[in-house]
Design a protein around this motif. Structure first.
Motif, PDB file in Angstrom:
ATOM      1  N   TRP A 140      31.959  30.742  41.568  1.00 40.48           N
ATOM      2  CA  TRP A 140      32.105  30.979  43.002  1.00 40.48           C
ATOM      3  C   TRP A 140      32.654  32.383  43.238  1.00 40.48           C
ATOM      4  N   THR A 141      32.087  33.058  44.229  1.00 40.24           N
ATOM      5  CA  THR A 141      32.580  34.369  44.650  1.00 40.24           C
ATOM      6  C   THR A 141      32.840  34.319  46.149  1.00 40.24           C
ATOM      7  N   GLY A 142      34.015  34.828  46.543  1.00 46.06           N
ATOM      8  CA  GLY A 142      34.328  34.827  47.962  1.00 46.06           C
ATOM      9  C   GLY A 142      35.603  35.586  48.255  1.00 46.06           C
ATOM     10  N   VAL A 143      35.990  35.561  49.510  1.00 44.86           N
ATOM     11  CA  VAL A 143      37.188  36.260  49.945  1.00 44.86           C
ATOM     12  C   VAL A 143      38.373  35.300  49.883  1.00 44.86           C
ATOM     13  N   PRO A 144      39.516  35.746  49.348  1.00 40.46           N
ATOM     14  CA  PRO A 144      40.697  34.883  49.382  1.00 40.46           C
ATOM     15  C   PRO A 144      41.055  34.525  50.828  1.00 40.46           C
ATOM     16  N   LEU A 145      41.299  33.246  51.050  1.00 41.31           N
ATOM     17  CA  LEU A 145      41.662  32.801  52.395  1.00 41.31           C
ATOM     18  C   LEU A 145      42.911  33.516  52.886  1.00 41.31           C
ATOM     19  N   SER A 146      43.838  33.799  51.992  1.00 42.59           N
ATOM     20  CA  SER A 146      45.087  34.457  52.384  1.00 42.59           C
ATOM     21  C   SER A 146      44.831  35.810  53.036  1.00 42.59           C
ATOM     22  N   ARG A 147      43.770  36.483  52.639  1.00 43.28           N
ATOM     23  CA  ARG A 147      43.464  37.792  53.230  1.00 43.28           C
ATOM     24  C   ARG A 147      43.071  37.635  54.701  1.00 43.28           C
ATOM     25  N   ALA A 183      46.633  27.052  51.209  1.00 38.06           N
ATOM     26  CA  ALA A 183      45.882  28.136  51.842  1.00 38.06           C
ATOM     27  C   ALA A 183      46.157  29.475  51.172  1.00 38.06           C
ATOM     28  N   HIS A 184      47.397  29.675  50.696  1.00 38.12           N
ATOM     29  CA  HIS A 184      47.762  30.948  50.081  1.00 38.12           C
ATOM     30  C   HIS A 184      47.627  30.935  48.562  1.00 38.12           C
TER      31      HIS A 184
END
Length: 255
Positions: A140-147, A183-184
């Protein structure tokens, strides 16, 4: 990663594996409506949550090598939302898609898919564990939710993050939620890529949640909005997710 032996043993042993299961995903009412299944899942919820937090809130779920990836990664839940707006976006390869981040935030925001894909990303090869008893390893590739949450700025009274989705079951919109610790977590991402390719529609394009220390039904697909809230009361049936409301799955679902 810290495992809950009671839950994992239950999911992978006799009760779920006693007979062949021909299932479409983590949405099987016959299995889920069993009181025995629900009781066993619920009995270890608090234990799994507290043990994970006690022994390392940021401990990582196991990650694997590409050679260990599953040749077939089954789909779970819906494979194509019935929503006409979603289908129109899909026909345009999601041109015009935007993700809302709102609720208890200082700066409600809208992110285009291009903006999300331009952010620093994380790639991880992890195992998806479905409540039905099957598992698969995928990349999986994606943006960290924390960002995303950091850009919007959580208000002090925010306690949970809710994922609103484009799909529904019999007219009830799918949603899920996690707490701020999850979430973090560094492995919690909004994925737009799977197995070195764009995320396929049956797996939740254009964005799906990956929260790797929880069961498969927590990995919300077709995410269109992220809402920060102080309480889960008043959302759906008040239990924090579609399957939690509909058939009593436990909310934390830690593994």
């Amino acid at each position: 990663m810290v495992f809950s032996p009671t839950r994992r043993g239950f999911l992978t042993a006799g009760l779920l594996g006693a007979a062949p299961l021909v299932l479409s995903g983590c949405d099987v009412f016959g299995l889920a409506q069993s009181q025995t299944v629900n009781d066993a899942l619920g009995s270890s919820e608090d234990l799994a949550r507290h043990v994970q937090r006690l022994l390392g809130g940021e401990a990582l779920a196991p990650e694997f090598e590409e050679a260990e990836m599953s040749p077939l990664f089954r789909t779970n839940g819906n494979i194509m939302p019935a929503d006409p707006a979603y289908q129109a976006l899909a026909q345009r390869n999601f041109a015009g898609f935007s993700l809302a981040v709102d609720g208890l935030v200082e700066r409600p925001m809208q992110f285009t898919l291009a903006e999300i894909m331009a952010m620093p990303s994380r790639t991880q090869i992890t195992r998806h564990d479905c409540v039905e008893g099957w598992s698969a390893i995928g990349k999986w590739t994606g943006v960290p939710l924390s960002r995303l949450l950091g850009q919007a700025g959580l208000k002090p009274n925010a306690r949970y993050v809710v994922f609103h989705c484009a799909d529904d079951f019999s007219g009830s919109k799918y949603y899920e939620s996690i707490d701020l610790d999850a979430a973090h977590h560094p492995q919690t991402i909004l994925a737009y890529g799977m197995n070195n390719a764009p995320l396929p529609i049956p797996h939740g394009a254009p964005l799906r949640l990956r929260v790797e220390r929880q069961l498969g039904y927590k990995q919300a697909k077709f995410v269109t909005r992220i809402e920060s809230v102080a309480s889960l009361d008043g959302l759906g049936g008040g239990r924090g997710g579609y399957w939690e409301d509909a058939i009593g799955y436990d909310w934390y679902a830690g593994i």
